[in-house]
Design an enzyme around this catalytic site. Structure first.
Site, PDB file in Angstrom:
ATOM      1  N   SER A 131       0.838  -1.199   0.000  1.00 27.16           N
ATOM      2  CA  SER A 131       0.000   0.000   0.000  1.00 27.16           C
ATOM      3  C   SER A 131       0.871   1.246   0.000  1.00 27.16           C
ATOM      4  O   SER A 131       1.928   1.285   0.636  1.00 27.16           O
ATOM      5  CB  SER A 131      -0.902   0.012   1.236  1.00 27.16           C
ATOM      6  N   GLU A 133       0.183   3.708   1.619  1.00 30.93           N
ATOM      7  CA  GLU A 133       0.151   4.201   2.995  1.00 30.93           C
ATOM      8  C   GLU A 133       1.436   3.865   3.744  1.00 30.93           C
ATOM      9  O   GLU A 133       1.750   4.502   4.760  1.00 30.93           O
ATOM     10  CB  GLU A 133      -1.053   3.614   3.738  1.00 30.93           C
ATOM     11  N   TYR A 154      -2.699   0.280  10.173  1.00 27.88           N
ATOM     12  CA  TYR A 154      -2.811  -0.407   8.882  1.00 27.88           C
ATOM     13  C   TYR A 154      -1.500  -0.335   8.123  1.00 27.88           C
ATOM     14  O   TYR A 154      -1.004  -1.338   7.599  1.00 27.88           O
ATOM     15  CB  TYR A 154      -3.936   0.230   8.065  1.00 27.88           C
TER      16      TYR A 154
END
Length: 353
Positions: A131, A133, A154
């Site tokens: 990801s 992120e 996450y």
């Protein structure tokens, strides 16, 4: 014989598009779904066939990323050629409320699959969904060599997942790839994600069902692409001679505010500020301000380039949610009754309303 693929998270946005793509490539596709008291397969209902019918190529299996024995059994029984690991608790804001569960599914779920692959005794190519992120507060643009600085449970779990995938590739010779996919959207995006929350809210406001959309940080900038294009990149990674890690992105950045401006203008609703309110509950304790991906490596080695532009993505999602509202209101034909909303929806009178 047909190639076999196993997809975790097959009922999600990416899983459903990937299943369609692999079926078009004549794969036999196996998907892992979680047991629930309500149906959670709406994104793949059009693909599903009774397994008793001859020629069926899609098969669903109950499973859970927190269940080691279940994962090992599925891999031994299916004997997939490729595993696409997309399953996760994937909502960043929710991960702050459920950090332990997020780590168990995202981080340890990946480790469980990798261990099962290492111990199964037959070759399997493995794709792990990373990801953007993971980059967190690392300044953009971000590429495969940019450092990770995760800013949510996450993202931290995804970094663990990424590093473990790379470790099993280097230590045990597993054909394991990480796809670092930047934000990718579609009409199948979950309704709690900001882009879909906006386009769904627009359709409901247009129909008179809602008056407001409640959002968090409007200044966060993201690199938004079109999900069906991104799943092809996943497949391309596993078709290479050697496993590697790739950033998949458009290289362009837009803020949530710009997404609002684009979609509201297309819908003919004017100034979004009349309809949007900030709810502190949707603000993250640690924000990621700007993500812009550098997908040069994917272009050069995979031949992958994004085609759908930001403005087109906005239109695709608004139109789709408009159609869903039409179905919800059971407005089937134009010209009957005095409902001007029906006329506007069915004729797609979004711009210049």
């Amino acid at each position: 014989m047909l190639k076999k693929a196993l997809i975790t998270g097959i009922t999600g946005q990416d899983g459903s598009y990937l299943a369609e793509f692999l079926l078009s490539k004549e794969y036999e596709v196996h998907g892992v779904i979680r047991r629930a008291s309500t149906f959670n397969t709406s994104r793949i209902d059009d693909l599903y066939q009774d397994p008793h019918i001859s020629g069926t190529k899609l098969f669903l299996h109950y499973g859970d990323l927190t269940d080691t024995g279940n994962i090992e059994r599925l891999i031994r029984e299916i004997k997939p050629d490729e595993i696409y690991h997309l399953g996760a608790q994937s909502h960043v804001r929710v991960s702050f409320d459920m950090p332990e569960y997020t780590a168990n599914t995202v981080a340890l779920g990946t480790l469980r699959i990798l261990e099962a692959i290492r111990n199964c005794g037959f070759p399997i190519k493995f794709y792990n969904a990373g990801s953007s992120e993971m980059f967190g507060s690392t300044p953009p643009p971000q590429s495969e060599i940019s450092p990770f600085h995760p800013r949510s449970p996450y993202a931290v779990a995804k970094v663990f997942s990424f590093d473990m995938t790379r470790l099993y590739r280097e230590a045990y010779g597993v054909f394991a790839c990480n796809g670092i996919l930047f934000n990718h959207e579609s009409p199948r995006r979950g309704e709690t994600f900001v882009t879909r929350k906006i386009t769904r809210g627009i359709a409901r406001i247009k129909a008179g069902l809602d008056k407001k959309i409640y959002l968090g940080n409007l200044d966060a900038r993201r690199d938004w692409g079109y999900a069906p294009e991104y799943v092809e990149a996943m497949w391309l990674m596993l078709q290479q001679e050697k496993p590697d890690d790739y950033v998949i992105a458009t290289g362009q950045s837009h803020s949530v505010r710009e997404f609002l401006q684009e979609t509201f203008a297309y819908a003919g609703l004017g100034d979004y500020a009349q309809y949007v309110e900030i709810d502190p509950r949707y603000l993250r304790p640690a924000e990621v301000e700007s993500l812009i991906g550098d997908a040069t490596k994917a272009k050069e080695k995979l031949g992958w380039v994004p085609k759908v532009k930001f403005s087109d993505l906005c239109k695709i999602m608004v139109d789709s949610d408009a159609r869903q509202v039409i179905r919800h209101l059971n407005l089937q034909t134009p010209g009957k009754g005095d409902n001007i909303i029906k006329e506007r929806f069915l004729n797609k009178w979004w711009a210049n309303d």
